[in-house]
Design a protein around this motif. Structure first.
Motif, mmCIF file in Angstrom:
data_model
loop_
_atom_site.group_PDB
_atom_site.id
_atom_site.type_symbol
_atom_site.label_atom_id
_atom_site.label_comp_id
_atom_site.label_asym_id
_atom_site.label_seq_id
_atom_site.Cartn_x
_atom_site.Cartn_y
_atom_site.Cartn_z
ATOM 1 N N ILE A 113 -58.836 -10.507 16.301
ATOM 2 C CA ILE A 113 -59.073 -11.235 15.059
ATOM 3 C C ILE A 113 -60.393 -11.977 15.217
ATOM 4 O O ILE A 113 -60.552 -12.792 16.139
ATOM 5 N N TYR A 131 -48.338 -14.955 11.685
ATOM 6 C CA TYR A 131 -48.245 -13.975 10.602
ATOM 7 C C TYR A 131 -49.567 -14.014 9.832
ATOM 8 O O TYR A 131 -50.055 -15.092 9.477
ATOM 9 N N ILE A 132 -50.140 -12.846 9.572
ATOM 10 C CA ILE A 132 -51.387 -12.775 8.809
ATOM 11 C C ILE A 132 -51.139 -11.976 7.541
ATOM 12 O O ILE A 132 -50.740 -10.807 7.606
ATOM 13 N N ARG A 133 -51.361 -12.630 6.391
ATOM 14 C CA ARG A 133 -51.280 -11.927 5.113
ATOM 15 C C ARG A 133 -52.625 -11.246 4.892
ATOM 16 O O ARG A 133 -53.670 -11.894 4.819
ATOM 17 N N LEU A 134 -52.614 -9.931 4.796
ATOM 18 C CA LEU A 134 -53.845 -9.150 4.933
ATOM 19 C C LEU A 134 -54.564 -8.814 3.628
ATOM 20 O O LEU A 134 -55.719 -8.384 3.666
ATOM 21 N N MET A 171 -58.548 -19.167 5.950
ATOM 22 C CA MET A 171 -57.407 -19.244 6.856
ATOM 23 C C MET A 171 -56.129 -19.734 6.174
ATOM 24 O O MET A 171 -55.043 -19.203 6.407
ATOM 25 N N HIS A 174 -54.247 -17.006 4.499
ATOM 26 C CA HIS A 174 -53.982 -15.753 5.213
ATOM 27 C C HIS A 174 -53.273 -15.933 6.552
ATOM 28 O O HIS A 174 -52.572 -15.023 7.000
ATOM 29 N N PHE A 175 -53.455 -17.065 7.223
ATOM 30 C CA PHE A 175 -52.897 -17.263 8.559
ATOM 31 C C PHE A 175 -51.733 -18.248 8.485
ATOM 32 O O PHE A 175 -51.891 -19.369 7.996
#
Length: 473
Positions: A113, A131-134, A171, A174-175
């Protein structure tokens, strides 16, 4: 008294301002219990996954969305990836990046990342579940062609084939950190067996030494401005396997002397800046534990018996050797003989370029080798390539194959921990496999060199193979 109170208040105010000035914007302390707002955001993500509004995709499946050599992929679907952080920039050996893998132990895939944040270990500590929302992020390479798949925030303004870091203001959307911090157990691997599939995972290699020629040297060469690669070796019963340990010039332990004992290294698998070769990268020098005696190895002269030797010098056209099988499992391409200009010898070659085939799987299988009448046996060979381009070459062994093409798929095949040439290796160079110990196998053994690729330009690389031997005592 009133004046003293005013002075004390002013001192407290100045101290407070100075304290705030030494901290980056945002709360990047290692989270023991996360704040209520962050917990609610994560709960929303998990609920959306549970209700099928978001798709939880594995790191391995995520990496499958990108084809090496093509432009970055913008994620437009509602997918989330989960990972366990395995790297740390606390000692300065990583810069605006971290790696995460798909499990705290025995991982199957990892990913990098890229993030516009220094001291990221304060927020994304080792073991932190993330968890990363992509959606609206990118999948690609930071340095085009380096072979290290990365999640980034946008396409580079100067190179459409590269991605740039996730920005700080991206961030929050997404993070999503979990309160869980897992214990990361390094996956034990052999040095010779490390390959591209291990990139982005935390591994442990035993029986390691630094070559004696590095005695008195430090992790970082003082003449280097950026990275230093130091050779590390693992003792095998016969000969050594080797790889490179890469250390940043900004690492706080860069001036520390290399240990000359024997032991283990725990590290993240990555590649050098240009992607030419695999490297190991430390989180801290404490992950180098070399206080034992140096291991020893034997020489080829200790194994005077030759059970198999093939140099392809008499081959021409499609490889056809007595008691060997050149088997096309899928596709139209077979192993062929070719003359290598630089080594001035013949070798075997396999590639699916211009085949037009959707899938290629071609095997070169040796004759049977009797392992019953000898005490120890070692296989070795050399490989070269002309741009591997997503294709793969594996060496396998079977002791239950019947020796016919029809029985290949029904036999039991084990992948051997051989060192295979990497995609970035210069086309003139031949890479030795190291000596692979076959002593755990009995009966009649068959060795197979299996090529997999396709007619797709991104998966149509070419491999060369030569100097196959099995020696014994």
């Amino acid at each position: 008294m009133e004046i003293n109170k005013i002075i004390l208040c002013l001192v407290a105010l100045v101290t407070s301002l100075l304290f705030k000035a030494c901290i980056e914007d945002g709360d990047y302390t290692v989270p023991q219990g996360l704040g209520g707002e962050e917990n609610l955001k994560l709960k929303g993500i998990l609920d959306s996954i549970q209700n099928n509004q978001l798709e939880l995709k594995s790191i391995k499946d995520l990496k499958g969305l990108y084809i090496l050599g093509k432009p970055p992929v913008k994620i437009v679907s509602n997918i989330v990836v989960k990972g366990y952080v395995i790297s740390s920039d606390a000692k300065g050996n990583y810069f605006r990046e971290f790696f995460m893998q798909d499990a705290p132990e025995n991982p199957t895939a990892g990913i990098r990342i890229a993030i516009n944040l220094t001291n990221s270990y304060n927020k994304f500590n080792v073991g932190r579940v993330l968890y990363i929302r992509l959606k609206d992020l990118y999948l690609g390479e930071v340095n085009s062609g380096d072979g290290v798949l990365t999640i980034g925030g946008k396409v580079s303004a100067t190179d459409a084939m590269e991605i740039e870091s996730v920005a700080l203001n991206q961030m929050n959307n997404h993070f999503f950190r979990s309160e869980e911090t897992a214990v990361i157990v390094p996956k034990e691997v052999s040095l010779a067996g490390i390959n591209a599939s291990d990139i982005g995972t935390f591994i442990c290699v035993k029986e390691l030494v630094f070559p004696l020629g590095l005695e008195g040297k430090s992790f970082v060469d003082p003449k280097e401005d950026f990275d230093t690669q130091r050779k590390i070796q693992s003792c095998q019963t016969l000969g050594y396997a080797d790889l490179l340990l890469e250390t940043s010039s900004f690492a706080s332990f860069g001036n520390k002397a290399l240990p000359m004992g024997g032991g283990i290294i725990n590290a993240v698998v990555s590649k050098d800046y240009n992607g030419h070769f695999l490297v190991l990268v430390l989180n801290t020098s404490d992950d180098v534990k070399m206080t034992n005696e140096r291991c020893t190895t034997r020489s080829e002269s200790d194994f005077p018996l030759t059970l198999l030797a093939e140099y392809f010098e008499t081959a021409s056209g499609e490889i056809s050797i007595t008691d060997w099988i050149n088997y096309r499992e899928a596709g139209t391409k077979s192993w062929r003989s070719y003359s290598d200009t630089y080594s001035q010898s013949k070798a075997a070659r396999m590639g699916s370029k211009n085949s037009g085939d959707a899938y290629t799987s071609t095997w070169l299988l040796t004759k049977g080798v009797d392992l019953e009448s000898t005490a120890e046996e070692f296989l070795s060979f050399e490989t070269s390539n002309s741009f591997a381009n997503g294709s793969t070459l594996k060496v396998l062994i079977s002791t239950d194959w019947e020796g016919t093409a029809a029985a290949v798929s029904s036999a039991t095949w084990h992948v051997l921990p051989a060192k295979i040439v990497s995609n970035g290796e210069g086309y003139k160079n031949w890479v030795h496999s190291t000596f692979i110990n076959l002593s755990d196998y009995a009966g009649t053994a068959f060795i197979a060199f299996k090529y997999t690729g396709s007619g797709n330009v991104y998966f149509d690389g070419t491999y060369e193979l030569d100097n196959i031997t099995i020696i014994a005592k």
